[in-house]
Design a protein around this motif. Structure first.
Motif, PDB file in Angstrom:
ATOM      1  N   ARG A   1       0.823  -1.202   0.000  1.00  0.00           N
ATOM      2  CA  ARG A   1       0.000   0.000   0.000  1.00  0.00           C
ATOM      3  C   ARG A   1       0.859   1.254   0.000  1.00  0.00           C
ATOM      4  O   ARG A   1       0.518   2.259  -0.624  1.00  0.00           O
ATOM      5  N   GLY A   2       1.985   1.179   0.675  1.00  0.00           N
ATOM      6  CA  GLY A   2       2.854   2.348   0.791  1.00  0.00           C
ATOM      7  C   GLY A   2       3.822   2.520  -0.361  1.00  0.00           C
ATOM      8  O   GLY A   2       4.571   3.500  -0.403  1.00  0.00           O
ATOM      9  N   GLY A   3       3.829   1.567  -1.295  1.00  0.00           N
ATOM     10  CA  GLY A   3       4.676   1.695  -2.468  1.00  0.00           C
ATOM     11  C   GLY A   3       5.932   0.847  -2.462  1.00  0.00           C
ATOM     12  O   GLY A   3       6.719   0.912  -3.415  1.00  0.00           O
ATOM     13  N   ASP A   4       6.141   0.046  -1.428  1.00  0.00           N
ATOM     14  CA  ASP A   4       7.308  -0.840  -1.414  1.00  0.00           C
ATOM     15  C   ASP A   4       7.122  -1.950  -2.431  1.00  0.00           C
ATOM     16  O   ASP A   4       6.078  -2.596  -2.458  1.00  0.00           O
ATOM     17  N   GLY A   5       8.155  -2.172  -3.248  1.00  0.00           N
ATOM     18  CA  GLY A   5       8.060  -3.159  -4.308  1.00  0.00           C
ATOM     19  C   GLY A   5       8.861  -4.417  -4.017  1.00  0.00           C
ATOM     20  O   GLY A   5       9.836  -4.397  -3.265  1.00  0.00           O
ATOM     21  N   LEU A   6       8.422  -5.515  -4.617  1.00  0.00           N
ATOM     22  CA  LEU A   6       9.076  -6.812  -4.495  1.00  0.00           C
ATOM     23  C   LEU A   6       9.114  -7.410  -5.888  1.00  0.00           C
ATOM     24  O   LEU A   6       8.145  -7.284  -6.649  1.00  0.00           O
ATOM     25  N   TYR A   7      10.242  -8.057  -6.217  1.00  0.00           N
ATOM     26  CA  TYR A   7      10.420  -8.564  -7.570  1.00  0.00           C
ATOM     27  C   TYR A   7      10.912 -10.004  -7.570  1.00  0.00           C
ATOM     28  O   TYR A   7      11.687 -10.409  -6.693  1.00  0.00           O
ATOM     29  N   ALA A   8      10.501 -10.731  -8.563  1.00  0.00           N
ATOM     30  CA  ALA A   8      11.106 -12.022  -8.834  1.00  0.00           C
ATOM     31  C   ALA A   8      12.539 -11.800  -9.304  1.00  0.00           C
ATOM     32  O   ALA A   8      12.836 -10.790  -9.963  1.00  0.00           O
ATOM     33  N   ASP A   9      13.407 -12.731  -8.987  1.00  0.00           N
ATOM     34  CA  ASP A   9      14.808 -12.583  -9.385  1.00  0.00           C
ATOM     35  C   ASP A   9      14.957 -12.445 -10.903  1.00  0.00           C
ATOM     36  O   ASP A   9      15.842 -11.733 -11.380  1.00  0.00           O
ATOM     37  N   SER A  10      14.077 -13.091 -11.631  1.00  0.00           N
ATOM     38  CA  SER A  10      14.193 -13.105 -13.091  1.00  0.00           C
ATOM     39  C   SER A  10      13.924 -11.746 -13.731  1.00  0.00           C
ATOM     40  O   SER A  10      14.295 -11.525 -14.890  1.00  0.00           O
ATOM     41  N   VAL A  11      13.280 -10.842 -12.990  1.00  0.00           N
ATOM     42  CA  VAL A  11      12.949  -9.535 -13.568  1.00  0.00           C
ATOM     43  C   VAL A  11      13.597  -8.375 -12.820  1.00  0.00           C
ATOM     44  O   VAL A  11      13.486  -7.222 -13.250  1.00  0.00           O
ATOM     45  N   LYS A  12      14.268  -8.678 -11.735  1.00  0.00           N
ATOM     46  CA  LYS A  12      14.880  -7.632 -10.921  1.00  0.00           C
ATOM     47  C   LYS A  12      15.872  -6.829 -11.751  1.00  0.00           C
ATOM     48  O   LYS A  12      16.698  -7.388 -12.476  1.00  0.00           O
ATOM     49  N   GLY A  13      15.761  -5.512 -11.658  1.00  0.00           N
ATOM     50  CA  GLY A  13      16.636  -4.642 -12.422  1.00  0.00           C
ATOM     51  C   GLY A  13      16.124  -4.304 -13.807  1.00  0.00           C
ATOM     52  O   GLY A  13      16.646  -3.396 -14.461  1.00  0.00           O
ATOM     53  N   ARG A  14      15.106  -5.016 -14.264  1.00  0.00           N
ATOM     54  CA  ARG A  14      14.522  -4.756 -15.588  1.00  0.00           C
ATOM     55  C   ARG A  14      13.095  -4.238 -15.486  1.00  0.00           C
ATOM     56  O   ARG A  14      12.667  -3.434 -16.324  1.00  0.00           O
ATOM     57  N   PHE A  15      12.352  -4.700 -14.507  1.00  0.00           N
ATOM     58  CA  PHE A  15      10.950  -4.323 -14.343  1.00  0.00           C
ATOM     59  C   PHE A  15      10.816  -3.400 -13.130  1.00  0.00           C
ATOM     60  O   PHE A  15      11.535  -3.549 -12.136  1.00  0.00           O
ATOM     61  N   THR A  16       9.874  -2.477 -13.208  1.00  0.00           N
ATOM     62  CA  THR A  16       9.578  -1.577 -12.099  1.00  0.00           C
ATOM     63  C   THR A  16       8.079  -1.511 -11.895  1.00  0.00           C
ATOM     64  O   THR A  16       7.337  -1.216 -12.835  1.00  0.00           O
TER      65      THR A  16
END
Length: 122
Positions: free
Chosen positions: A53-68
């Protein structure tokens, strides 16, 4: 009733970019964490990214650094900016909503969109 509507998918060459949007209605958007999942033919639905809700993001390793991932609570919309796309990113992308906090588990999400196709050509 709750509706999640994805848009922004399409065909792109490897190395290109797309921005997916998911517009939510029928819920108090600011109370929900949002997630993006994807499913390729013959495979399970996989976690891609989530945002609290506050905007903290979590990513799969496969997309980290490429997706936002980002969200605009005033517009009840969550976005997924996808850069440096690879053919292995080809899938149907779904957005989903769950109360309070994001999760990597698809089964923990209460609401789902219909999906949008992303195809990355080599």
């Amino acid at each position: 009733q709750v509706q999640l509507v994805e848009s922004g998918g399409g065909l792109v060459q490897a190395g290109g970019s797309l921005r997916l949007s998911c517009a939510a209605s029928g819920l108090t958007f600011s109370n929900y964490a949002m997630g993006w999942f994807r499913q390729a033919p013959g495979k399970e639905r996989d976690f891609v990214s989530g945002i609290n809700r506050g905007g903290d993001g979590l990513y799969a390793d496969s997309v980290k650094g490429r997706f936002t991932i980002s969200r605009d609570n005033a517009k009840n919309t969550v976005y997924l900016q996808m850069n440096s796309l690879k053919p292995e990113d080809t899938a149907v992308y779904y957005c989903a909503a769950r109360a309070l906090y994001y999760s990597r588990s698809a089964s923990s999400y209460n609401y789902w969109g219909q999906g949008t196709q992303v195809t990355v050509s080599s």
